[in-house]
Scaffold this motif. Structure first.
Motif, PDB file in Angstrom:
ATOM      1  N   HIS A 206       0.830  -1.209   0.000  1.00  8.32           N
ATOM      2  CA  HIS A 206       0.000   0.000   0.000  1.00  8.32           C
ATOM      3  C   HIS A 206       0.862   1.255   0.000  1.00  8.32           C
ATOM      4  O   HIS A 206       0.515   2.253  -0.651  1.00  8.32           O
ATOM      5  CB  HIS A 206      -0.976  -0.023   1.173  1.00  8.32           C
ATOM      6  CG  HIS A 206      -2.186  -0.853   0.896  1.00  8.32           C
ATOM      7  ND1 HIS A 206      -3.386  -0.326   0.481  1.00  8.32           N
ATOM      8  CD2 HIS A 206      -2.369  -2.198   0.929  1.00  8.32           C
ATOM      9  CE1 HIS A 206      -4.253  -1.296   0.292  1.00  8.32           C
ATOM     10  NE2 HIS A 206      -3.656  -2.443   0.551  1.00  8.32           N
ATOM     11  N   GLN A 207       1.989   1.215   0.701  1.00  7.89           N
ATOM     12  CA  GLN A 207       2.894   2.369   0.667  1.00  7.89           C
ATOM     13  C   GLN A 207       3.418   2.598  -0.748  1.00  7.89           C
ATOM     14  O   GLN A 207       3.475   3.736  -1.233  1.00  7.89           O
ATOM     15  CB  GLN A 207       4.055   2.169   1.637  1.00  7.89           C
ATOM     16  CG  GLN A 207       5.049   3.337   1.610  1.00  7.89           C
ATOM     17  CD  GLN A 207       6.027   3.309   2.766  1.00  7.89           C
ATOM     18  OE1 GLN A 207       5.789   2.662   3.776  1.00  7.89           O
ATOM     19  NE2 GLN A 207       7.142   4.005   2.609  1.00  7.89           N
ATOM     20  N   GLU A 208       3.788   1.518  -1.433  1.00  5.71           N
ATOM     21  CA  GLU A 208       4.263   1.648  -2.814  1.00  5.71           C
ATOM     22  C   GLU A 208       3.180   2.215  -3.722  1.00  5.71           C
ATOM     23  O   GLU A 208       3.453   3.069  -4.576  1.00  5.71           O
ATOM     24  CB  GLU A 208       4.731   0.283  -3.329  1.00  5.71           C
ATOM     25  CG  GLU A 208       5.999  -0.225  -2.663  1.00  5.71           C
ATOM     26  CD  GLU A 208       6.341  -1.653  -3.021  1.00  5.71           C
ATOM     27  OE1 GLU A 208       7.435  -2.115  -2.652  1.00  5.71           O
ATOM     28  OE2 GLU A 208       5.508  -2.333  -3.675  1.00  5.71           O
ATOM     29  N   ALA A 209       1.956   1.748  -3.541  1.00  4.42           N
ATOM     30  CA  ALA A 209       0.849   2.271  -4.341  1.00  4.42           C
ATOM     31  C   ALA A 209       0.682   3.768  -4.103  1.00  4.42           C
ATOM     32  O   ALA A 209       0.533   4.551  -5.053  1.00  4.42           O
ATOM     33  CB  ALA A 209      -0.443   1.525  -4.009  1.00  4.42           C
ATOM     34  N   HIS A 210       0.723   4.177  -2.863  1.00  4.96           N
ATOM     35  CA  HIS A 210       0.584   5.599  -2.534  1.00  4.96           C
ATOM     36  C   HIS A 210       1.703   6.417  -3.172  1.00  4.96           C
ATOM     37  O   HIS A 210       1.470   7.513  -3.693  1.00  4.96           O
ATOM     38  CB  HIS A 210       0.602   5.791  -1.019  1.00  4.96           C
ATOM     39  CG  HIS A 210      -0.528   5.105  -0.307  1.00  4.96           C
ATOM     40  ND1 HIS A 210      -0.556   4.951   1.062  1.00  4.96           N
ATOM     41  CD2 HIS A 210      -1.668   4.528  -0.781  1.00  4.96           C
ATOM     42  CE1 HIS A 210      -1.655   4.308   1.407  1.00  4.96           C
ATOM     43  NE2 HIS A 210      -2.338   4.042   0.298  1.00  4.96           N
ATOM     44  N   GLU A 211       2.910   5.888  -3.138  1.00  7.95           N
ATOM     45  CA  GLU A 211       4.045   6.606  -3.720  1.00  7.95           C
ATOM     46  C   GLU A 211       3.945   6.718  -5.231  1.00  7.95           C
ATOM     47  O   GLU A 211       4.535   7.627  -5.841  1.00  7.95           O
ATOM     48  CB  GLU A 211       5.350   5.918  -3.303  1.00  7.95           C
ATOM     49  CG  GLU A 211       5.654   6.080  -1.811  1.00  7.95           C
ATOM     50  CD  GLU A 211       6.774   5.187  -1.312  1.00  7.95           C
ATOM     51  OE1 GLU A 211       7.184   5.343  -0.135  1.00  7.95           O
ATOM     52  OE2 GLU A 211       7.219   4.302  -2.078  1.00  7.95           O
ATOM     53  N   LEU A 212       3.180   5.827  -5.856  1.00  8.26           N
ATOM     54  CA  LEU A 212       2.930   5.877  -7.300  1.00  8.26           C
ATOM     55  C   LEU A 212       1.720   6.740  -7.649  1.00  8.26           C
ATOM     56  O   LEU A 212       1.359   6.866  -8.820  1.00  8.26           O
ATOM     57  CB  LEU A 212       2.716   4.461  -7.842  1.00  8.26           C
ATOM     58  CG  LEU A 212       3.949   3.557  -7.898  1.00  8.26           C
ATOM     59  CD1 LEU A 212       3.544   2.118  -8.151  1.00  8.26           C
ATOM     60  CD2 LEU A 212       4.924   4.040  -8.965  1.00  8.26           C
ATOM     61  N   GLY A 213       1.091   7.324  -6.632  1.00  2.90           N
ATOM     62  CA  GLY A 213      -0.074   8.165  -6.873  1.00  2.90           C
ATOM     63  C   GLY A 213      -1.390   7.431  -6.888  1.00  2.90           C
ATOM     64  O   GLY A 213      -2.427   7.995  -7.278  1.00  2.90           O
ATOM     65  N   LEU A 214      -1.403   6.174  -6.470  1.00  2.00           N
ATOM     66  CA  LEU A 214      -2.632   5.393  -6.379  1.00  2.00           C
ATOM     67  C   LEU A 214      -3.175   5.474  -4.953  1.00  2.00           C
ATOM     68  O   LEU A 214      -2.464   5.168  -3.993  1.00  2.00           O
ATOM     69  CB  LEU A 214      -2.371   3.922  -6.737  1.00  2.00           C
ATOM     70  CG  LEU A 214      -2.006   3.616  -8.186  1.00  2.00           C
ATOM     71  CD1 LEU A 214      -1.426   2.216  -8.312  1.00  2.00           C
ATOM     72  CD2 LEU A 214      -3.247   3.754  -9.086  1.00  2.00           C
ATOM     73  N   ARG A 215      -4.411   5.896  -4.807  1.00  2.00           N
ATOM     74  CA  ARG A 215      -5.048   5.894  -3.486  1.00  2.00           C
ATOM     75  C   ARG A 215      -5.543   4.487  -3.171  1.00  2.00           C
ATOM     76  O   ARG A 215      -5.746   3.656  -4.075  1.00  2.00           O
ATOM     77  CB  ARG A 215      -6.226   6.874  -3.458  1.00  2.00           C
ATOM     78  CG  ARG A 215      -5.893   8.296  -3.860  1.00  2.00           C
ATOM     79  CD  ARG A 215      -4.864   8.946  -2.941  1.00  2.00           C
ATOM     80  NE  ARG A 215      -5.315   9.036  -1.565  1.00  2.00           N
ATOM     81  CZ  ARG A 215      -6.087  10.002  -1.068  1.00  2.00           C
ATOM     82  NH1 ARG A 215      -6.540  10.975  -1.866  1.00  2.00           N
ATOM     83  NH2 ARG A 215      -6.414  10.019   0.201  1.00  2.00           N
ATOM     84  N   ARG A 244       2.778   8.504   7.177  1.00  2.00           N
ATOM     85  CA  ARG A 244       3.896   8.585   6.231  1.00  2.00           C
ATOM     86  C   ARG A 244       3.456   8.955   4.824  1.00  2.00           C
ATOM     87  O   ARG A 244       4.179   9.663   4.118  1.00  2.00           O
ATOM     88  CB  ARG A 244       4.651   7.250   6.201  1.00  2.00           C
ATOM     89  CG  ARG A 244       5.316   6.895   7.523  1.00  2.00           C
ATOM     90  CD  ARG A 244       6.364   5.810   7.350  1.00  2.00           C
ATOM     91  NE  ARG A 244       5.809   4.541   6.888  1.00  2.00           N
ATOM     92  CZ  ARG A 244       5.302   3.616   7.692  1.00  2.00           C
ATOM     93  NH1 ARG A 244       5.264   3.820   9.011  1.00  2.00           N
ATOM     94  NH2 ARG A 244       4.845   2.475   7.209  1.00  2.00           N
ATOM     95  N   THR A 245       2.291   8.464   4.388  1.00  2.26           N
ATOM     96  CA  THR A 245       1.926   8.603   2.968  1.00  2.26           C
ATOM     97  C   THR A 245       0.682   9.448   2.713  1.00  2.26           C
ATOM     98  O   THR A 245       0.573  10.066   1.653  1.00  2.26           O
ATOM     99  CB  THR A 245       1.678   7.225   2.333  1.00  2.26           C
ATOM    100  OG1 THR A 245       0.478   6.654   2.891  1.00  2.26           O
ATOM    101  CG2 THR A 245       2.846   6.283   2.558  1.00  2.26           C
ATOM    102  N   GLY A 246      -0.278   9.438   3.628  1.00  2.00           N
ATOM    103  CA  GLY A 246      -1.544  10.123   3.388  1.00  2.00           C
ATOM    104  C   GLY A 246      -2.361   9.521   2.257  1.00  2.00           C
ATOM    105  O   GLY A 246      -3.279  10.160   1.737  1.00  2.00           O
ATOM    106  N   GLY A 247      -2.058   8.285   1.859  1.00  2.00           N
ATOM    107  CA  GLY A 247      -2.685   7.698   0.678  1.00  2.00           C
ATOM    108  C   GLY A 247      -3.949   6.916   0.908  1.00  2.00           C
ATOM    109  O   GLY A 247      -4.627   6.515  -0.058  1.00  2.00           O
ATOM    110  N   PHE A 248      -4.299   6.642   2.168  1.00  2.00           N
ATOM    111  CA  PHE A 248      -5.547   5.925   2.435  1.00  2.00           C
ATOM    112  C   PHE A 248      -6.731   6.882   2.352  1.00  2.00           C
ATOM    113  O   PHE A 248      -6.675   7.999   2.868  1.00  2.00           O
ATOM    114  CB  PHE A 248      -5.528   5.298   3.835  1.00  2.00           C
ATOM    115  CG  PHE A 248      -4.642   4.095   3.964  1.00  2.00           C
ATOM    116  CD1 PHE A 248      -4.861   2.966   3.198  1.00  2.00           C
ATOM    117  CD2 PHE A 248      -3.594   4.090   4.874  1.00  2.00           C
ATOM    118  CE1 PHE A 248      -4.043   1.837   3.336  1.00  2.00           C
ATOM    119  CE2 PHE A 248      -2.772   2.983   5.019  1.00  2.00           C
ATOM    120  CZ  PHE A 248      -3.003   1.858   4.239  1.00  2.00           C
TER     121      PHE A 248
END
Length: 381
Positions: A206-215, A244-248
């Motif tokens: 999930h961290q990798e997805a967030h870093e790629l711009g995927l929520r 760390r990511t804010g992607g969730f």
């Protein structure tokens, strides 16, 4: 009987909640084990309304489970089948595209794609599902594959999951669902799903997805063999990654359904437990914008009440959900928009249709006449 010390502890936690301060592991465990349900709901509602006001979100979506054949044999799963089992199925490209066509004609903005890990299907089969849907129905947002599936793709190819995620994104993947998290703590995970992706793998993917711009979304499966400590630990691990990511985008607590599983001796969680976990989740996940009451698993009535226990989202129309119905869910296979809006309004909330990424959906006359509007802003009350 509530003691003076208990009252002091709860008063301190209330002060933290009202001041928008982070709760500790010990605070979470105390709330889980000692706070009365109505107080817990009251506190969770403070956070819910601080973040989302009086709005409850929903979307118009369908589910696609391309196969139920799965190499893993998780003790809590009723959906999976052996390759030659009587329930086994694999959808063809034509069936997959027909499902996407049906979703489009119904006015769906999202197709939710998850399934079994078919050990005789190559990596390209999974990739092709996203590619052909996106090529033929580009308006559909494709929310696809759990971290357990991404880990499986890594095992099939030997490639880093980050590269695999990037390739899927390039052919049309829009975001990730939150499934496969179950319970992170190894004391539990080793017993209910010992061979599939570890907690560290789930969080890393999930961290990798967030870093790629995927929520992405996040989940927790509760009501089986875990303890309150395991639940609070799970929530804090999610909170740390979100820091760390804010992607969730959304957290979804998932009530365990024991029917047709190897844990069928366990009684399914009560509505009181469902509301307690919902409220606790809202209080602990201070950096998550949304908490979802997934009516498929909770049941319609509990999901409706959950809007006063921290939930600001009811998911959507769903349609063709198989995983939890195979495990004994007695909720309907789908709900109409009118039914969802009525459930929200009866709870005293304001219904708001969203797309997967929490933009307002503006509807015209026909089901296909819709446009993506403004990014839905969080309340500032």
């Amino acid at each position: 009987m509530t003691t003076h010390a208990d009252s002091d502890r709860l008063r301190l936690i209330r002060t933290k909640v009202e001041a928008n301060q982070r709760l500790s592991f010990e605070d979470g465990l105390y709330l889980h084990n000692h706070a009365d349900l109505f107080t817990l709901g009251e506190l969770a509602n403070i956070v819910r309304e601080r973040k989302n006001g009086n709005v409850t979100y929903y979307n118009v979506n369908e589910h696609l489970n391309p196969t139920n054949v799965c190499v893993y044999r998780c003790s809590f799963c009723a959906f999976r089948s052996d390759l030659k089992g009587p329930r086994a199925y694999v959808m063809s490209d034509e069936q997959i595209l027909e499902r996407a066509r049906e979703a489009t004609e119904r006015g769906c903005t999202e197709l939710h794609v998850v399934g079994g890990l078919h050990h005789q299907k190559p990596y390209e089969w999974y990739l092709n599902i996203i590619r052909i849907i996106h090529e033929n129905f580009p308006r559909l947002h494709l929310k696809g594959y759990t971290a357990v599936e991404w880990d499986w793709f890594h095992r099939l190819t030997g490639r880093p999951t980050r590269d695999i995620l990037a390739e899927f994104k390039s052919v049309g993947l829009g975001s990730l669902p939150g499934g496969g998290a179950e319970i992170f703590h190894p004391d539990v995970r080793s017993k209910i799903c010992e061979y599939k992706a570890s907690a560290d793998d789930w969080l890393r993917i999930h961290q990798e997805a967030h870093e790629l711009g995927l929520r992405s979304n996040a989940t927790m499966l509760y009501g089986h063999i875990e303890s309150p400590e395991h639940r609070v630990d799970h929530l804090i691990r999610l909170r740390e990654l979100q820091d760390r990511t804010g992607g969730f985008q959304t957290f979804i607590p998932l009530a365990f359904h024991p029917d047709n599983t190897r844990l069928n001796h366990i009684q399914k969680p009560s509505g009181m437990t469902d509301l307690r976990v919902m409220a606790l989740s809202r209080l602990m996940l201070d950096n998550f914008d949304h908490v979802k009451a997934y009516w498929i698993m909770l049941g319609i009535q509990t999901a409706q009440v959950a809007q006063s226990y921290g939930a600001d989202d009811l998911d959507g129309t769903v349609v063709h959900e198989k995983i939890y119905h195979d495990a004994g869910s007695d909720s309907p296979q789908e709900m109409t928009v009118a039914e969802i809006r009525r459930l929200i309004e009866e709870a005293g909330r304001v219904p708001m249709e969203r797309d997967t990424l929490y933009h307002e959906v503006v509807r015209g006359e026909g089901p296909n006449q819709w446009q993506i509007g403004r990014k839905l802003q969080l309340a500032t009350i």
